[in-house]
Design an enzyme around this catalytic site. Structure first.
Site: not given
Length: 376
Positions: A14, A335
């Site tokens: 992340c 995406c």
């Protein structure tokens, strides 16, 4: 959102962890606008942001360690397991069962696959959750021995975890960097997992693609449906349709919708969803989207086309075909904003008039962007 794994340096997947969510949205929209450049008349809708934690409906856990002490998470640089079973971006319905999965690995004596030595049996555990907390559980193993070991002790696991509705084993014998193999062995439950998304009821098969964030997927399909209904086409194609989210969202009385997807597994799920919803005007076919489009004649082509390609984008062939096709409207869900920008350069006959960032992957620099294209 804070993450102890990130702070300790155990996982850096992340990349935006610790950045306030509103700032993440600004970065993503700014990046998209920069890539698309100055487009006269382009209207940017407010980015859609769902939950910033617990949003991932699918966990892809690499199994490491030993059968006595397995890890569920990722591999480090040396190929050894890093346990991330409390990962905060994964749906709690999934993380809640991971201790039981670790116990099952011990009971069944499933030796985790060791990448450096190329030994072991169990490679990955894949879990998908629907909004009701019902689960699909898949074990990726190297051989039939692994399948047999799972089958032998599965009744005890299912008794402990009644929320697990679908269980399969996937065979991946090769030493390759892949998540799963081609062969799927059904072990328990129905063939599909029901996935309510907004007003839709999609049907997920084990190897069928579905968006990772259910809340944002619902908003994405709703945005596409809004633009489609404003255009009021009599016919729609959904290329790269997956399990049929956009195609089913486009359904309307008197409208003919066709979804095209290369994954036969996904198409089976899409057909099941259309049948369950009694949508006679929605059909699906398995095949390559580019080949299908290029093989069509002008009088067969629809008024509106939805495209939702993989990260690499449409590619030159399909983008060139879209530039010359008979459609008057395109809805492009991407995406990867970089491949979207490249595709638009290949399609000078189209102009984006609406765009919206959909934050499918909070805490990372990945996201979805949906654009409405009109003839230039």
């Amino acid at each position: 959102m804070d993450c102890a794994y990130f702070d300790a340096g155990r996982c850096r997947s992340c990349t935006l962890m610790g950045v306030p969510h509103p700032q993440q949205l600004e970065l993503k929209q700014g990046r998209t606008a920069q890539l698309l450049g100055a487009v006269p008349g382009l209207r940017w809708d407010e980015p859609f942001a769902g939950a910033e934690a617990g949003f991932r409906n699918r966990a892809k856990m690499v199994v490491g360690g030993t059968w006595r002490k397995p890890t569920l998470g990722i591999l480090d640089a040396e190929g050894h397991g890093v346990d991330l079973r409390r990962c905060g971006v994964i749906d709690p319905a999934i993380t809640d069962i991971l201790p039981a999965i670790a116990t099952f690995i011990r009971v069944a004596r499933l030796h985790p696959y060791d990448v450096p030595t190329r030994r072991g049996e169990l490679k990955h555990v894949l879990v998908t959750a629907n909004p009701r907390g019902e689960l699909m559980l898949r074990f990726v193993v190297r051989s039939q021995d692994g399948v047999d070991a799972i089958r032998a002790d599965l009744p005890g696991l299912l008794q402990r975890l009644p929320q697990v509705l679908v269980v399969t084993a996937n065979l991946l014998p090769q030493h390759i960097a892949a998540l799963e193999g081609a062969q799927e062995v059904h072990l328990s439950g129905p063939a599909t997992l029901d996935m309510p998304v907004g007003g839709l009821h999609l049907r997920l098969r084990p190897q069928g693609f579905f968006q990772t964030n259910t809340e944002v997927a619902a908003a994405l399909y709703a945005q596409a449906a809004e633009w489609i209904n404003e255009a009021a086409p009599a016919s729609v194609w959904d290329l790269y349709c997956g399990v049929g989210g956009f195609a089913l969202s486009a359904a309307a009385p008197g409208r003919q919708v066709l979804g095209v997807e290369i994954s036969a597994e996904a198409v089976e799920g899409a057909r099941a969803a259309a049948s369950q919803a009694m949508l006679d005007g929605v059909r699906f076919r398995s095949g390559d989207a580019t080949a299908f489009a290029q093989g069509s004649s002008a009088d067969e082509q629809p008024e509106l086309i939805v495209v939702n390609p993989p990260r690499r984008g449409l590619g030159e062939r399909l983008a060139s075909w879209l530039n010359e096709c008979a459609a008057s409207t395109v809805v492009y869900s991407s995406c990867n904003a970089e491949s979207l920008a490249k595709d638009l350069e290949r399609m000078p006959g189209w102009r984006p008039v609406r765009a919206r960032v959909m934050d499918m992957f909070p805490q990372t620099d990945h996201f979805e962007v949906i654009t409405l294209l009109r003839r230039a």
